[in-house]
Design a protein around this motif. Structure first.
Motif, PDB file in Angstrom:
ATOM      1  N   VAL A   1      -9.856   2.181 -10.107  1.00  0.00           N
ATOM      2  CA  VAL A   1     -10.401   0.995 -11.072  1.00  0.00           C
ATOM      3  C   VAL A   1     -10.900  -0.144 -10.212  1.00  0.00           C
ATOM      4  O   VAL A   1     -11.644  -1.058 -10.348  1.00  0.00           O
ATOM      5  N   TYR A   2     -10.812  -0.692  -9.001  1.00  0.00           N
ATOM      6  CA  TYR A   2     -11.056  -1.489  -7.874  1.00  0.00           C
ATOM      7  C   TYR A   2     -12.162  -0.800  -7.138  1.00  0.00           C
ATOM      8  O   TYR A   2     -12.831  -1.753  -6.723  1.00  0.00           O
ATOM      9  N   GLY A   3     -12.231   0.458  -7.154  1.00  0.00           N
ATOM     10  CA  GLY A   3     -13.143   1.417  -6.303  1.00  0.00           C
ATOM     11  C   GLY A   3     -12.815   0.718  -4.464  1.00  0.00           C
ATOM     12  O   GLY A   3     -12.143   1.212  -4.356  1.00  0.00           O
ATOM     13  N   ASP A   4     -14.078   0.280  -3.423  1.00  0.00           N
ATOM     14  CA  ASP A   4     -13.412   0.891  -2.564  1.00  0.00           C
ATOM     15  C   ASP A   4     -13.665  -1.011  -1.840  1.00  0.00           C
ATOM     16  O   ASP A   4     -13.825  -1.882  -2.417  1.00  0.00           O
ATOM     17  N   ILE A   5     -12.696  -0.994  -0.817  1.00  0.00           N
ATOM     18  CA  ILE A   5     -12.791  -2.669  -0.284  1.00  0.00           C
ATOM     19  C   ILE A   5     -14.392  -2.839   1.188  1.00  0.00           C
ATOM     20  O   ILE A   5     -14.184  -1.499   2.102  1.00  0.00           O
ATOM     21  N   VAL A   6     -15.228  -3.290   0.984  1.00  0.00           N
ATOM     22  CA  VAL A   6     -16.218  -3.313   2.135  1.00  0.00           C
ATOM     23  C   VAL A   6     -15.643  -4.727   2.075  1.00  0.00           C
ATOM     24  O   VAL A   6     -15.166  -6.302   1.951  1.00  0.00           O
TER      25      VAL A   6
END
Length: 407
Positions: free
Chosen positions: A299-304
């Motif tokens: 649910v956080y997706g990716d860290i960018v």
């Protein structure tokens, strides 16, 4: 009680490089486990990014350390699935669900501190109107009025009837209560700004939320107590284990004050708890997860890299301008600002604490897009016949600032 740390120490510790923070945090985890034993502790694991990083560090030192997840039923489905991928995690549940909590106590809106003041002010106002219009009896209140005042009122009146009597309280009645300062009026006086600090506005002055005192629904801080703290206490009583949590001082004023007073490891007092990441920031958590390839819930997706936030800093002079490349690397001054492409925070998806402060897309707006079935709960959960959505509408109409809670 003398504080263990100063605010200056907090700022200094928060500015430390991540590699130093990791060493300090692991030292506190090790001290905690050495004191209570591996069978006497557990990691409080919510499935969120903070507690995931904490569990990763703890299990690097103690691979068999126990974790505990409190399943409130309000987590994202992705979080609950994520929890199942971990071994050695106990799962506990509260005795009643969110719908029942809201029906009995009220909605979790604005903040824990504000909702506590409003809740008890509402209860006192209800009692005041009752004791001036009904014969007092020894029958107990059906929703726990006695927990604050030790008072009794007429138990045959329904909650709806009581609230109708409170909605149109004359201003002179309110003023009388404030001026008399009688038993049980502290929360009310606090809410109406009558409590100050030597004539100066107090940090506990909640005057801008006074409109909530006569709302046709209850606002309450009881949700966390019933759905999280109570199951945790029950788990402690059953197992004897004491928690290690991922609380950070940067998350709220209250958490910062607690750290200043007690530090990271609290061995004394009624509640023993370790908070070894207290001096971390959200950026530290994201950098740790990215650097050490720690998987977070989907649910956080990716860290960018947050190029937009970094762009806002362009042109500002800093100490890094006077350092060599090696010095910048040592103190991590060139590290990028990070963000997640999905949710910024998880926790309880229907919690309204802090929702009036959100910029950009609100948590409820995102929930409507990503989990429409859960979003429908806004029209199902009620207090005093008022739905969660209607309560938000009432706040948006009466706060004097317009639409502060978006859904």
């Amino acid at each position: 009680m003398t504080n263990k740390h100063s605010i200056q120490e907090l700022y200094e510790w928060q500015a430390l490089p991540l590699n130093v923070k990791i060493l300090m945090t692991k030292r506190r985890i090790r001290d905690w486990v050495n004191y209570y034993g591996i069978d006497g502790v557990y990691v409080s694991f919510s499935g969120g990014k903070d507690s995931t990083v904490l569990l990763h560090m703890a299990r690097e030192i103690f691979p068999d350390i126990k974790a505990c997840f409190i399943d409130t039923g309000l987590e994202y489905p992705e979080i609950r699935q994520f929890i199942k991928t971990f071994d050695n995690v106990d799962i506990v549940k509260p005795r009643i669900g969110f719908k029942k909590v809201c029906e009995k106590y009220g909605f979790p809106l604005i903040s824990k501190e504000v909702s506590e003041r409003v809740y008890y002010a509402q209860k006192y106002l209800t009692w005041y109107m009752e004791q001036n219009s009904l014969e007092r009896t020894n029958e107990p209140s059906d929703y726990g009025l006695c927990d604050l005042l030790g008072l009794r009122n007429h138990a045959t009146r329904t909650q709806t009837e009581r609230r109708k009597r409170v909605e149109n309280i004359p201003s002179d009645v309110i003023q009388e209560l404030i001026e008399t300062g009688g038993k049980g009026t502290y929360k009310l006086r606090e809410l109406y700004g009558a409590i100050d600090n030597n004539g100066k506005p107090s940090q506990f002055n909640y005057t801008k939320y006074r409109y909530l005192a006569t709302a046709p629904f209850y606002v309450s801080n009881k949700c966390c107590d019933v759905m999280k703290k109570s199951p945790a206490k029950k788990y402690h009583k059953k197992t004897g284990r004491v928690p290690i949590t991922a609380e950070m001082a940067s998350e709220s004023r209250l958490r910062a004050q607690n750290w200043l007073r007690h530090g990271c490891n609290m061995y004394e007092g009624k509640k023993q708890v370790s908070k070894p990441m207290s001096f971390w920031t959200e950026q530290d958590v994201l950098l740790y997860a990215k650097t050490y390839n720690v998987s977070l819930a989907s649910v956080y997706g990716d860290i960018v890299t947050d190029f937009q936030a970094m762009g806002q800093l362009d042109g500002q002079m800093s100490i890094a301008d006077y350092m060599t490349a090696a010095e910048k690397e040592e103190f991590e001054l060139d590290r990028p600002l990070l963000k997640t492409t999905g949710c910024k925070r998880t926790g309880c998806i229907l919690c309204g604490f802090g929702c009036h402060l959100e910029k950009g897309e609100s948590r409820f707006e995102r929930l409507k897009k990503t989990h429409p079935s859960a979003y429908k709960a806004l029209d199902v959960v009620q207090n005093n016949g008022v739905t969660y959505r209607q309560a938000i509408d009432w706040i948006n109409e009466h706060n004097g600032k317009g639409k502060i809670i978006r859904y």
